[in-house]
Design a protein around this motif. Structure first.
Motif, PDB file in Angstrom:
ATOM      1  N   THR A  16      14.753  11.785  35.537  1.00  0.00           N
ATOM      2  CA  THR A  16      14.446  13.114  35.776  1.00  0.00           C
ATOM      3  C   THR A  16      14.142  13.910  34.561  1.00  0.00           C
ATOM      4  OG1 THR A  16      15.851  13.152  37.812  1.00  0.00           O
ATOM      5  CG2 THR A  16      15.289  15.317  36.726  1.00  0.00           C
ATOM      6  N   LEU A  17      15.027  13.617  33.482  1.00  0.00           N
ATOM      7  CA  LEU A  17      14.733  14.291  32.260  1.00  0.00           C
ATOM      8  C   LEU A  17      13.463  13.979  31.579  1.00  0.00           C
ATOM      9  CD1 LEU A  17      18.239  14.099  30.216  1.00  0.00           C
ATOM     10  CD2 LEU A  17      17.216  16.268  31.323  1.00  0.00           C
ATOM     11  N   GLY A  20      10.621  15.519  33.671  1.00  0.00           N
ATOM     12  CA  GLY A  20      10.749  17.088  33.399  1.00  0.00           C
ATOM     13  C   GLY A  20      10.161  17.297  32.106  1.00  0.00           C
ATOM     14  N   THR A  21      10.139  16.757  31.074  1.00  0.00           N
ATOM     15  CA  THR A  21       9.549  16.993  29.816  1.00  0.00           C
ATOM     16  C   THR A  21       7.747  16.448  29.738  1.00  0.00           C
ATOM     17  OG1 THR A  21      10.605  15.052  28.785  1.00  0.00           O
ATOM     18  CG2 THR A  21      11.715  17.131  28.585  1.00  0.00           C
ATOM     19  N   ASP A  50      25.017  17.770  33.509  1.00  0.00           N
ATOM     20  CA  ASP A  50      24.242  18.671  34.148  1.00  0.00           C
ATOM     21  C   ASP A  50      23.909  19.828  33.182  1.00  0.00           C
ATOM     22  OD1 ASP A  50      23.554  17.344  36.472  1.00  0.00           O
ATOM     23  OD2 ASP A  50      24.944  18.422  37.599  1.00  0.00           O
ATOM     24  N   SER A  53      22.226  18.453  30.322  1.00  0.00           N
ATOM     25  CA  SER A  53      20.838  18.453  30.477  1.00  0.00           C
ATOM     26  C   SER A  53      20.143  19.765  30.490  1.00  0.00           C
ATOM     27  CB  SER A  53      20.647  17.546  31.900  1.00  0.00           C
ATOM     28  OG  SER A  53      19.326  17.727  32.312  1.00  0.00           O
ATOM     29  N   GLU A  54      20.581  20.557  31.074  1.00  0.00           N
ATOM     30  CA  GLU A  54      19.998  21.984  31.295  1.00  0.00           C
ATOM     31  C   GLU A  54      19.787  22.667  29.809  1.00  0.00           C
ATOM     32  OE1 GLU A  54      18.083  25.157  32.092  1.00  0.00           O
ATOM     33  OE2 GLU A  54      18.443  23.475  33.358  1.00  0.00           O
ATOM     34  N   ALA A  55      21.005  22.479  28.868  1.00  0.00           N
ATOM     35  CA  ALA A  55      20.856  23.159  27.563  1.00  0.00           C
ATOM     36  C   ALA A  55      19.832  22.458  26.593  1.00  0.00           C
ATOM     37  CB  ALA A  55      22.161  23.262  26.883  1.00  0.00           C
ATOM     38  N   GLY A  58      16.136  21.793  29.129  1.00  0.00           N
ATOM     39  CA  GLY A  58      15.794  22.751  30.091  1.00  0.00           C
ATOM     40  C   GLY A  58      14.624  23.560  29.705  1.00  0.00           C
ATOM     41  N   GLY A  59      14.146  23.559  28.490  1.00  0.00           N
ATOM     42  CA  GLY A  59      12.865  24.140  28.184  1.00  0.00           C
ATOM     43  C   GLY A  59      12.952  25.038  27.005  1.00  0.00           C
ATOM     44  N   THR A  60      14.145  25.919  27.101  1.00  0.00           N
ATOM     45  CA  THR A  60      14.291  26.920  26.163  1.00  0.00           C
ATOM     46  C   THR A  60      14.080  26.283  24.649  1.00  0.00           C
ATOM     47  OG1 THR A  60      15.902  28.130  27.483  1.00  0.00           O
ATOM     48  CG2 THR A  60      15.911  28.813  25.151  1.00  0.00           C
ATOM     49  N   PHE A 113      22.699  25.127  23.426  1.00  0.00           N
ATOM     50  CA  PHE A 113      22.781  23.960  23.217  1.00  0.00           C
ATOM     51  C   PHE A 113      23.857  23.509  22.087  1.00  0.00           C
ATOM     52  CE2 PHE A 113      20.188  20.521  20.901  1.00  0.00           C
ATOM     53  CZ  PHE A 113      20.615  19.341  21.412  1.00  0.00           C
TER      54      PHE A 113
END
Length: 130
Positions: A16-17, A20-21, A50, A53-55, A58-60, A113
Protein backbone atom coordinates in the motif's frame (compact mmCIF):
# COMPACT_ATOMS: atom_id res chain seq x y z
CA UNK A 1 -0.30 -18.81 12.36
CA UNK A 2 -0.19 -15.43 14.15
CA UNK A 3 3.29 -14.77 12.75
CA UNK A 4 2.10 -15.50 9.20
CA UNK A 5 -0.91 -13.19 9.59
CA UNK A 6 1.33 -10.41 10.94
CA UNK A 7 3.77 -10.93 8.06
CA UNK A 8 0.95 -10.79 5.52
CA UNK A 9 -0.41 -7.61 7.12
CA UNK A 10 3.05 -6.04 6.98
CA UNK A 11 3.48 -7.07 3.34
CA UNK A 12 0.07 -5.60 2.52
CA UNK A 13 1.02 -2.33 4.24
CA UNK A 14 4.34 -2.15 2.40
CA UNK A 15 2.51 -2.71 -0.88
CA UNK A 16 0.00 0.00 0.00
CA UNK A 17 2.83 2.41 0.86
CA UNK A 18 4.62 1.63 -2.39
CA UNK A 19 1.46 2.05 -4.47
CA UNK A 20 0.58 5.24 -2.63
CA UNK A 21 3.91 6.81 -3.53
CA UNK A 22 4.12 5.39 -7.05
CA UNK A 23 1.89 8.09 -8.54
CA UNK A 24 4.39 10.78 -7.54
CA UNK A 25 7.28 8.57 -8.57
CA UNK A 26 5.92 8.08 -12.06
CA UNK A 27 5.94 11.85 -12.53
CA UNK A 28 9.51 12.21 -11.26
CA UNK A 29 12.36 12.18 -13.74
CA UNK A 30 14.77 9.74 -12.10
CA UNK A 31 17.31 10.43 -14.85
CA UNK A 32 18.11 13.61 -12.87
CA UNK A 33 19.18 11.52 -9.87
CA UNK A 34 22.90 11.11 -9.25
CA UNK A 35 22.75 9.87 -5.66
CA UNK A 36 20.58 7.60 -3.55
CA UNK A 37 20.20 8.36 0.15
CA UNK A 38 19.30 5.12 1.95
CA UNK A 39 17.91 5.61 5.45
CA UNK A 40 16.87 2.91 7.91
CA UNK A 41 15.10 3.59 11.18
CA UNK A 42 12.68 2.19 13.73
CA UNK A 43 9.67 3.90 15.20
CA UNK A 44 9.70 4.89 18.86
CA UNK A 45 8.09 2.39 21.23
CA UNK A 46 4.31 2.63 21.12
CA UNK A 47 4.11 4.22 17.66
CA UNK A 48 1.66 2.30 15.49
CA UNK A 49 2.41 1.27 11.93
CA UNK A 50 -0.54 3.38 10.77
CA UNK A 51 0.73 6.49 12.57
CA UNK A 52 4.24 6.11 11.15
CA UNK A 53 2.88 5.32 7.71
CA UNK A 54 0.80 8.50 7.65
CA UNK A 55 3.61 10.69 8.99
CA UNK A 56 6.41 9.19 6.88
CA UNK A 57 4.61 8.54 3.60
CA UNK A 58 1.39 10.51 3.87
CA UNK A 59 2.48 13.12 1.36
CA UNK A 60 3.33 16.14 3.52
CA UNK A 61 7.04 15.30 3.71
CA UNK A 62 7.32 14.59 -0.03
CA UNK A 63 5.39 17.74 -0.95
CA UNK A 64 7.70 19.80 1.28
CA UNK A 65 10.82 18.20 -0.22
CA UNK A 66 9.56 18.81 -3.74
CA UNK A 67 8.71 22.45 -3.09
CA UNK A 68 11.58 23.52 -0.85
CA UNK A 69 14.68 21.34 -1.24
CA UNK A 70 17.18 21.95 -4.02
CA UNK A 71 18.34 18.80 -5.75
CA UNK A 72 15.44 16.62 -4.53
CA UNK A 73 14.21 14.14 -7.13
CA UNK A 74 11.98 11.57 -5.41
CA UNK A 75 11.40 9.61 -2.18
CA UNK A 76 9.95 6.24 -1.19
CA UNK A 77 9.18 4.78 2.24
CA UNK A 78 8.60 1.10 3.03
CA UNK A 79 8.38 -1.17 6.07
CA UNK A 80 10.33 -4.41 6.41
CA UNK A 81 8.83 -7.43 8.16
CA UNK A 82 11.26 -6.92 11.08
CA UNK A 83 9.84 -3.46 11.87
CA UNK A 84 12.66 -1.48 10.26
CA UNK A 85 11.51 1.36 8.06
CA UNK A 86 13.37 2.07 4.82
CA UNK A 87 13.50 5.50 3.22
CA UNK A 88 15.04 5.78 -0.23
CA UNK A 89 15.60 9.35 -1.42
CA UNK A 90 16.90 10.28 -4.85
CA UNK A 91 19.01 13.44 -5.06
CA UNK A 92 20.72 15.15 -7.96
CA UNK A 93 23.98 14.88 -5.99
CA UNK A 94 25.31 13.68 -2.65
CA UNK A 95 26.05 17.28 -1.73
CA UNK A 96 22.39 18.22 -2.27
CA UNK A 97 21.33 15.34 -0.01
CA UNK A 98 23.76 16.22 2.75
CA UNK A 99 22.81 19.91 2.69
CA UNK A 100 19.13 18.96 2.73
CA UNK A 101 19.58 16.65 5.73
CA UNK A 102 20.43 19.52 8.09
CA UNK A 103 17.53 21.57 6.75
CA UNK A 104 15.17 18.55 6.94
CA UNK A 105 15.87 17.92 10.64
CA UNK A 106 15.30 21.58 11.53
CA UNK A 107 12.25 22.06 9.28
CA UNK A 108 9.01 22.34 11.34
CA UNK A 109 7.03 20.75 8.48
CA UNK A 110 8.81 17.45 9.18
CA UNK A 111 8.32 17.59 12.97
CA UNK A 112 5.34 15.19 13.11
CA UNK A 113 7.33 12.56 11.22
CA UNK A 114 10.62 13.04 13.07
CA UNK A 115 8.98 12.89 16.52
CA UNK A 116 7.96 9.28 15.80
CA UNK A 117 11.47 8.11 14.85
CA UNK A 118 13.78 6.36 17.31
CA UNK A 119 16.83 8.53 16.60
CA UNK A 120 19.22 5.94 18.03
CA UNK A 121 18.18 3.51 15.29
CA UNK A 122 18.80 5.80 12.29
CA UNK A 123 21.42 4.92 9.68
CA UNK A 124 22.07 6.96 6.56
CA UNK A 125 24.11 5.92 3.55
CA UNK A 126 24.76 7.78 0.29
CA UNK A 127 25.51 5.93 -2.93
CA UNK A 128 26.35 7.29 -6.38
CA UNK A 129 24.15 6.05 -9.19
CA UNK A 130 26.11 4.50 -12.07
Amino acid sequence: MMKLAKGLKTAALATTLAIGTMTAAMAADLSKAGTIEYVTFKAKDGVSVDAMSEAAAGGTVNANLTANYDGFVDRYVALQADGVWIEVVYWESEEAGRVALEKFVADPVNKDFLELVNVDSVTITYSDIH
